[in-house]
Enzyme design. Sequence first.
Site, short mmCIF file in Angstrom:
data_model
loop_
_atom_site.label_atom_id
_atom_site.label_comp_id
_atom_site.label_asym_id
_atom_site.label_seq_id
_atom_site.Cartn_x
_atom_site.Cartn_y
_atom_site.Cartn_z
N LYS A 11 0.85 -1.20 0.00
CA LYS A 11 0.00 0.00 0.00
C LYS A 11 0.88 1.24 0.00
CE LYS A 11 0.78 1.16 4.59
NZ LYS A 11 1.60 2.29 5.02
N ASP A 136 -2.59 -1.49 10.72
CA ASP A 136 -2.72 -1.43 9.26
C ASP A 136 -3.45 -2.63 8.66
OD1 ASP A 136 -1.44 0.84 8.58
OD2 ASP A 136 0.44 -0.10 7.93
O1 C5P Z 1 -0.21 -1.20 15.37
P1 C5P Z 1 1.20 -1.40 14.90
O2 C5P Z 1 1.89 -2.52 15.62
O3 C5P Z 1 1.29 -1.51 13.43
O4 C5P Z 1 2.02 -0.06 15.27
C1 C5P Z 1 3.40 0.01 15.44
C2 C5P Z 1 3.77 1.21 16.30
O5 C5P Z 1 3.53 2.43 15.60
C3 C5P Z 1 2.95 1.34 17.58
O6 C5P Z 1 3.53 0.60 18.63
C4 C5P Z 1 2.96 2.82 17.84
O7 C5P Z 1 4.15 3.20 18.48
C5 C5P Z 1 2.98 3.41 16.46
N1 C5P Z 1 1.63 3.77 15.98
C6 C5P Z 1 1.01 4.91 16.50
N2 C5P Z 1 -0.22 5.24 16.05
C7 C5P Z 1 -0.85 4.50 15.10
C8 C5P Z 1 -0.23 3.35 14.57
C9 C5P Z 1 1.03 3.02 15.04
O8 C5P Z 1 1.57 5.59 17.35
N3 C5P Z 1 -2.04 4.88 14.68
#
Ligand code: C5P
Length: 293
Positions: A11, A136
């Site tokens: 993406k 995501d």
């Molecule tokens: O949810 P995911 O594991 O993909 O996110 C990785 C990191 O990115 C999270 O631990 C967070 O620190 C940051 N993040 C965030 N806000 C989001 C998505 C991700 O702060 N909406």
Amino acid sequence: MQARTVSAPAKINVILEVLGRRADGYHDLWSVLVLVDLCDTVTVAPRKRGILLTVRPPVVPAGPGNLAFRAAEAFFETWGRPGGAAITLRKRIPVGGGLGGGSSDAAAVLAALNAMTGRPLTRERLLDLAAGLGSDVPFFFSGGAALITGRGEQVADLPPPPPRWLVLALAGEPVSTAWAYGQLPPGGRRLPDPTWTAAAAAGQTERLLGMAFNRTEEVVFKARPDLAALKAHLVALGAAPVGLTGTGAALFGFAPERGAARAWSVALKAEKGQAWACRTLRENPIRAAALPG
Ligand code: C5P
């Protein structure tokens, strides 16, 4: 049960606005995402018990540290029946580029397992599972283009734009998403630009492509002058719009036609960078595999 093979596309974040930091440490986003045809290939074969993961080439861990592995575990846990899977990931999407490869692979595993087992999970349950795996992941069950809000798990489909050629370019080390969001000044809450919300409400995905914006570029480019230079290079080649996807380290640059995208990818590779000419997708192969018809 038969083995299934699903293409897992990358993406790009055409628009990525960060509205504010949340109490849970995540950030509220307003982002327009579009799938492109740079794909990993995910094959899932039935197995009596346990998850076996093979990654080719081995660019990411093949154990429980891999989101695709955790997706399979979570599927069987939610389904409530014993089972296992042998998963092979053929990786083409670069790792740590902000292209969502890990999330796409995880969604493809859920889609393949749901298809192989006679679709025991509804779309809603698949989306719940997906959101639990990563912010995501739910987007990868959309129709190919979507507006995402919340921490990324709220997905509103947009009409996929007519196919457009673009180049993806990558330089240097990956950028940590948590680091990039953490660098943003705390400040108050932002609202998305009204021209974006109007275009999204009217389903004008192509117009949104022309409004490319990424709130994290400023902090990422400050720490990574190589990426700022890569953006300038893409602009000089004639790409428009050009932007960071996610928090990088990949950039996209839209091309007027296929020949330009190809020529730019060749030029960028000759300069020791990594580059791919690709096209936006009109359909999502993961959604088609999970919920045909
Ligand atoms: O949810 P995911 O594991 O993909 O996110 C990785 C990191 O990115 C999270 O631990 C967070 O620190 C940051 N993040 C965030 N806000 C989001 C998505 C991700 O702060 N909406």
